[in-house]
Design a protein around this motif. Sequence first.
Motif, PDB file in Angstrom:
ATOM      1  N   LEU A 497      12.612  44.019  78.055  1.00 36.62           N
ATOM      2  CA  LEU A 497      11.409  44.524  78.695  1.00 36.62           C
ATOM      3  C   LEU A 497      10.567  45.351  77.732  1.00 36.62           C
ATOM      4  O   LEU A 497       9.335  45.255  77.722  1.00 36.62           O
ATOM      5  N   ASP A 498      11.232  46.171  76.899  1.00 33.90           N
ATOM      6  CA  ASP A 498      10.480  46.994  75.958  1.00 33.90           C
ATOM      7  C   ASP A 498       9.724  46.134  74.953  1.00 33.90           C
ATOM      8  O   ASP A 498       8.637  46.497  74.501  1.00 33.90           O
ATOM      9  N   SER A 499      10.311  44.968  74.619  1.00 36.60           N
ATOM     10  CA  SER A 499       9.626  44.066  73.699  1.00 36.60           C
ATOM     11  C   SER A 499       8.387  43.465  74.342  1.00 36.60           C
ATOM     12  O   SER A 499       7.334  43.354  73.719  1.00 36.60           O
ATOM     13  N   TYR A 500       8.495  43.084  75.618  1.00 33.44           N
ATOM     14  CA  TYR A 500       7.345  42.508  76.320  1.00 33.44           C
ATOM     15  C   TYR A 500       6.212  43.531  76.410  1.00 33.44           C
ATOM     16  O   TYR A 500       5.032  43.191  76.269  1.00 33.44           O
ATOM     17  N   ILE A 501       6.612  44.787  76.652  1.00 32.12           N
ATOM     18  CA  ILE A 501       5.607  45.849  76.780  1.00 32.12           C
ATOM     19  C   ILE A 501       4.899  46.082  75.444  1.00 32.12           C
ATOM     20  O   ILE A 501       3.668  46.184  75.380  1.00 32.12           O
ATOM     21  N   SER A 502       5.679  46.140  74.367  1.00 29.58           N
ATOM     22  CA  SER A 502       5.096  46.407  73.055  1.00 29.58           C
ATOM     23  C   SER A 502       4.153  45.298  72.609  1.00 29.58           C
ATOM     24  O   SER A 502       3.235  45.519  71.820  1.00 29.58           O
ATOM     25  N   LYS A 503       4.354  44.096  73.125  1.00 32.02           N
ATOM     26  CA  LYS A 503       3.501  42.957  72.770  1.00 32.02           C
ATOM     27  C   LYS A 503       2.331  42.789  73.741  1.00 32.02           C
ATOM     28  O   LYS A 503       1.560  41.818  73.639  1.00 32.02           O
ATOM     29  N   GLY A 504       2.213  43.696  74.715  1.00 31.45           N
ATOM     30  CA  GLY A 504       1.083  43.656  75.635  1.00 31.45           C
ATOM     31  C   GLY A 504       1.142  42.511  76.628  1.00 31.45           C
ATOM     32  O   GLY A 504       0.093  42.053  77.105  1.00 31.45           O
ATOM     33  N   LEU A 505       2.344  42.064  76.985  1.00 31.03           N
ATOM     34  CA  LEU A 505       2.491  40.893  77.857  1.00 31.03           C
ATOM     35  C   LEU A 505       2.507  41.246  79.340  1.00 31.03           C
ATOM     36  O   LEU A 505       2.346  40.360  80.176  1.00 31.03           O
ATOM     37  N   LEU A 506       2.713  42.524  79.668  1.00 30.05           N
ATOM     38  CA  LEU A 506       2.857  42.912  81.070  1.00 30.05           C
ATOM     39  C   LEU A 506       1.628  43.657  81.570  1.00 30.05           C
ATOM     40  O   LEU A 506       1.035  44.482  80.860  1.00 30.05           O
TER      41      LEU A 506
END
Length: 837
Positions: A497-506
């Motif tokens: 989840l932290d990776s998705y957040i850092s990539k601006g996906l959520l």
Amino acid sequence: MKKWKKILSVLLAASMVTGLGACGQKGNGDPGKSNANAALAKQYVYRMEAFDFSGIQKKGDDTYVQRVSSDGERVYLISQSYDYSGNSSESGPIYRLLSMKMDGTDARVCEIQTVLKDGASDAAGGGSESAGNEPGEGTAAESTAAEDGASVGAEEGAADAVAEEEPDYGSSVYENISLGNFLIDKNMIWGTKNHYFEDYSDPENYVSKNDNYICAWDMDGNMLWETQIQIGDENEWYNISNMAVKGNGKAVALITGNVTGFIDIDEEGTVSELKSADALEEILENLAGIAVAADGRWMISYYEDNWTDMYVVYYDVNRGQLGERYPLPASVANSIGGIVLDKDGDLVYSTNIGVFQYHLGDEDSTQIMSFVNSDFESSYLSAVCPVDDDHFIGIYSEYDEENYNSVVSGGIFTRVPPEEIPDKTVLVLGGIYVPSDLKKRVIDFNKTSTTHRIVLKDYSTYNTYDDYNAGSTQLNNDIIAGNMPDILVLDSSSMKLDSYISKGLLADIGELISKDEELSGKEFIDNVFEACRVNGKLYEIIPSFSVYTFVGKKSLVGEPEEWTMDEAEACLEKMPEGATLFSEMTRSSFLQTAMQICGSDFIDVSTGKCNFNSPEFIALMEFAKELPAELGEDYYTDDWYMLYESQYRENRTLLSNCSIYDIANMVYMINGNFGEEVSFVGFPGGNGAVINTDISYALSSKSADLDAAWDFMRYYLTDEYQEALEWAIPVNKNCFEAKAQKATKRPTYTDENGKEVESEYNWWINDEMITLDPLTEQQVQEIKDYIYSVDKRSYYNVDVSNIISEEMEAFYQGQKSAEEVAGIIQSRAQLFVNENR
């Protein structure tokens, strides 16, 4: 196929008023061009024309289907019903045969006799010349044709389930007759019968019999003959496991148990000697199921000795020859209950997603039908009968909530060509696990929306025997590659989840709530949302939560707001000799618990910085080393459970883990387990309590229609959903407070007259049931205050936990010091986090 075209045209015309075929206003833009997922909603779509099953089930009966088959002209269905109402004179299950044309018309129902009636013959005494009557000809249980598919019940005078002159033995006798292994061949029904009889009215002369028979019936349910199967001496144990028609008026039965082999039976009930089944000896030890192919061969499924890998093999019954064996992929083996074969010999089976077909030797199966795409609300078909490439018969069970029983439903399923399905904006809902209530909401939405459809992508289908995390891997790969579902069901233990957040996906859910006219005015439990925010933003829809912590007697642990592992062990030293800090804790379970509660102390979700070489983690390592690697075979003694019940009251264990998901339920922990006031002290090592978001959802910031995705998912934060929550704490503060107040009252239930009746909280201690008082106002307030104080979210990363497990062995074995191992864990964990952010 002319009749199928006629049926299909009628179904399509009727469906134009439903969500599946609605052609209303378009969504955002032209979905046929702008939405790359539009084609997904047109895959695997079927429509069902329901059969009328009223003739085989009475209101209040539990009814199940034992057998479904078709000869291409008619459908044959054999049902088994139980009457639990107490209004029936029948002493066992009632079996019925439903015969109808392929479209459900010309339905005929008869009851299948369970005992041989006057005029029929016991095959062991010479057999019967009768080969049965054509359907519809007059018999003792006359079948009646129904108009336009409406089936009717068996006539009065149908055979009773037990002999009419059975003596009344009273309650000291138990008798049961059950039928099974039904086959329908031409104008005769084959099957097996088990008659169990037990008479213990005379203690000096106990009688027990368990007799097996092979039977035949005509198509009106009249038993033609029965042959008792007697193999070896009375000490032999065996079952008639399966039957198949061999042709030429003969059938073959498989015998398994401590006696195995085959017996042939002719149409008059004459049984051959037991034939060897040596070629199947090892296979039958781990038998899973048997199906009969169109050419008469048996396809046998069985497990390897590890009871994990499954194979199928063809067996030529006539020649006694075993064919090539084929391994089944995990996606197939984990789904098939009974094997069903189509005309080409391919496996056809149902999962909770839809209907699939598997060709032997392929890497995976092919989907035939999608339940969600077809707006089909059941989550499983209990029986599938292939008809042709575009049709199959499907049977499923439904629960009658009014009468608390199972009823049979189903019908003929017809494929809908993609070109006949109108375009809509399509949203993809995906996850490793998709709850059944969410699937139902998707179907309800799809039925009513004229502009949008939601399709499901269940990533658990990627899992294999060798890799049960393959679904998680595939989902993560899809998300990173830019193919994130519009709506994502979150699994915090395996998703990055932290990776998705850092990539601006959520998408920012907090912003969506603030812009929502209704929800922006609601008061939510702030500490829950705060614990789940990352860099000040909330990226999840969190409908409910629970608090995971540890509890101890207030008289022993006091009321510490935070405490260390050293302080916990110091408290333990004041307890009786032999007392333990935790109950049934091993090295691995301790570290898993530590990572769940303290994981975010050692991995900063916002920055990705790790802290495993800290004194706090080393203290956990040192304590873990003192615990057993496993509990051992002698742990679970005869009095284990009694000791387990009383361990906290008798001060043999200091702390109990505790999941607070319902305040009223805490009466069992406080007044039951401990029997006195408690403190919520948490896991030793800081503020050791965490918030578990039982299930949560995320929305893609790149969604084809974010507004539509939010409009669908916001329901889980509305009063309608929040007020109905039972087994979790609602995030709506007013709903939570109202629910908490009920914890000071005694529990209630609704009786058969609809009246609310007060009951008790009962608990077992040392083999004695005691009645617990409800929680007091003060106790409820303390629990609420504690829930409001928890500001940390549980964090568990399976990859990091695996790193810890791998490196800890060197410390356990004394090969490296705690500091050395902590340094290695720190280095590996930091590298992993950096690579996956």
